[in-house]
Design a protein around this motif. Structure first.
Motif, short mmCIF file in Angstrom:
data_model
loop_
_atom_site.label_atom_id
_atom_site.label_comp_id
_atom_site.label_asym_id
_atom_site.label_seq_id
_atom_site.Cartn_x
_atom_site.Cartn_y
_atom_site.Cartn_z
N HIS A 1 -12.57 -18.51 -36.82
CA HIS A 1 -11.22 -18.54 -37.25
C HIS A 1 -10.98 -18.02 -38.77
O HIS A 1 -10.00 -17.28 -38.93
N GLY A 2 -12.09 -18.33 -39.58
CA GLY A 2 -12.07 -17.70 -41.01
C GLY A 2 -11.96 -16.22 -40.98
O GLY A 2 -11.54 -15.52 -41.66
N LYS A 3 -12.92 -15.59 -39.99
CA LYS A 3 -12.96 -14.09 -39.92
C LYS A 3 -11.60 -13.67 -39.47
O LYS A 3 -11.18 -12.63 -40.03
N PHE A 4 -11.02 -14.32 -38.62
CA PHE A 4 -9.45 -13.94 -38.18
C PHE A 4 -8.77 -13.77 -39.18
O PHE A 4 -8.07 -13.00 -39.39
N ARG A 5 -8.67 -14.85 -39.91
CA ARG A 5 -7.71 -15.05 -41.09
C ARG A 5 -8.02 -13.96 -42.08
O ARG A 5 -7.17 -13.36 -42.64
N GLY A 6 -9.22 -13.63 -42.44
CA GLY A 6 -9.79 -12.68 -43.31
C GLY A 6 -9.01 -11.51 -43.07
O GLY A 6 -8.81 -10.93 -44.15
N PHE A 7 -8.95 -11.19 -41.89
CA PHE A 7 -8.63 -9.75 -41.54
C PHE A 7 -6.91 -9.83 -41.22
O PHE A 7 -6.32 -8.83 -40.90
N GLY A 8 -6.43 -10.92 -41.77
CA GLY A 8 -4.94 -11.40 -41.60
C GLY A 8 -4.43 -11.36 -40.06
O GLY A 8 -3.21 -11.34 -39.80
N TYR A 9 -5.41 -11.87 -39.13
CA TYR A 9 -4.93 -12.25 -37.75
C TYR A 9 -4.86 -13.55 -37.70
O TYR A 9 -5.38 -14.60 -38.35
N ARG A 10 -4.09 -14.25 -36.60
CA ARG A 10 -3.81 -15.51 -36.45
C ARG A 10 -4.74 -15.86 -35.29
O ARG A 10 -5.11 -15.15 -34.43
N MET A 11 -5.33 -17.37 -35.57
CA MET A 11 -5.99 -17.96 -34.12
C MET A 11 -4.99 -18.55 -33.45
O MET A 11 -4.37 -19.39 -33.86
#
Lengths: 154, 154
Positions: free
Chosen positions: B13-23
DNA sequence: ATATCTGCAAAGACTTTGCATGAGA
DNA sequence: TCTCATGCAAAGTCTTTGCAGATAT
């Protein structure tokens, strides 16, 4: 200028016949293209090259021929991550010593390298023996690819 | 039962957000499928699995999501010679220690092996250093596959 | 609220196949 | 001559894309 299957008359030609296949102009032409290049051609790229000297030859024949060549072990098939098969002569060309690949994840350039190959192959050979025994798996070939960013893409 | 991205709340989840993506549910579901399996699923196979718990989800979303996962390094993409991409979680699942592959050229079965991995990885690491320097190539990952015949197909 | 994500269907890309004709041994 | 190979076009797979509606933050 020696080409991969100029030795067709003996090497490739013989191998073809040994498997019950015929050596045709189209097949000869495809082998010539593969032996002349240092690139990793897709079926369509092979077709375009073949077209220059043998313009009546079709793309389907290229697909059928490379498949055949892969089956009899004269050609290796790779996928470097772009969902497209690429073909390379296994042996027999001045361009093609045994090598492994560096693949740029950005521009998709593929670099053949022969450094460290001996060490790698030695370890692979040892590994193969162990795996063969443990999994009763008869190993025919290996693929080693490094993925990353080339000098221009970093 | 821990799954690969049950740690989604933090890790993925964190990695997603870090790239600006949504979970999203779809993405979560795809990650769950990948973390539960020990196989090398194609996009369609992932889709069928996802369908069981999330039947409104579409195949296009699977393609878009795995592509995303490959880009951010959570998933590895392979081709085992059948012109079809197969996906595997890079890390984070109980099924997935770092491993390499044995591919049966006849039945297309793929065996993950972890034996010899340390030696292989050590040599690879050394090789990577040398290649990085010589070709100014920044290596991110490697692929090692052995092709041959499995016990049943010999 | 709003930028991102998704489902659907259509399009695109790569590969395989059927069949009548052509070519090797 | 007789079997195998080829060309063409059509079909089959796998993957990507456009767009309107849905969703995460």
């Amino acid at each position: 200028m020696r080409r991969g299957c100029e030795e067709a008359s003996d090497g490739c030609h013989g191998k073809f016949r040994g498997f019950g296949y015929r050596m045709t102009l189209a097949r000869q032409s495809i082998l010539d293209v593969l032996s002349r290049t240092s690139k990793h051609l897709s079926a369509e790229e092979i077709y375009h090259e073949v077209y220059k000297t043998h313009p009546t030859s079709g793309l389907a024949t290229v697909y059928r021929t490379v498949e055949l060549l892969v089956q009899i072990g004269l050609v290796n098939k790779f996928d470097f991550g772009d969902n497209r098969a690429r073909y390379e002569l296994e042996i027999g060309s001045e361009h093609k010593a045994h090598h492994h690949h560096l693949v740029c994840m950005n521009c998709r350039r593929v670099i053949d390298y022969t450094d460290f190959i001996e060490e790698e192959v030695e370890l692979l050979s040892k590994t193969e023996k162990g795996l063969s025994k443990k999994y009763n798996f008869q190993i025919k070939k290996h693929i080693i690819q490094f993925y990353g960013l080339c000098d221009k893409c970093q």
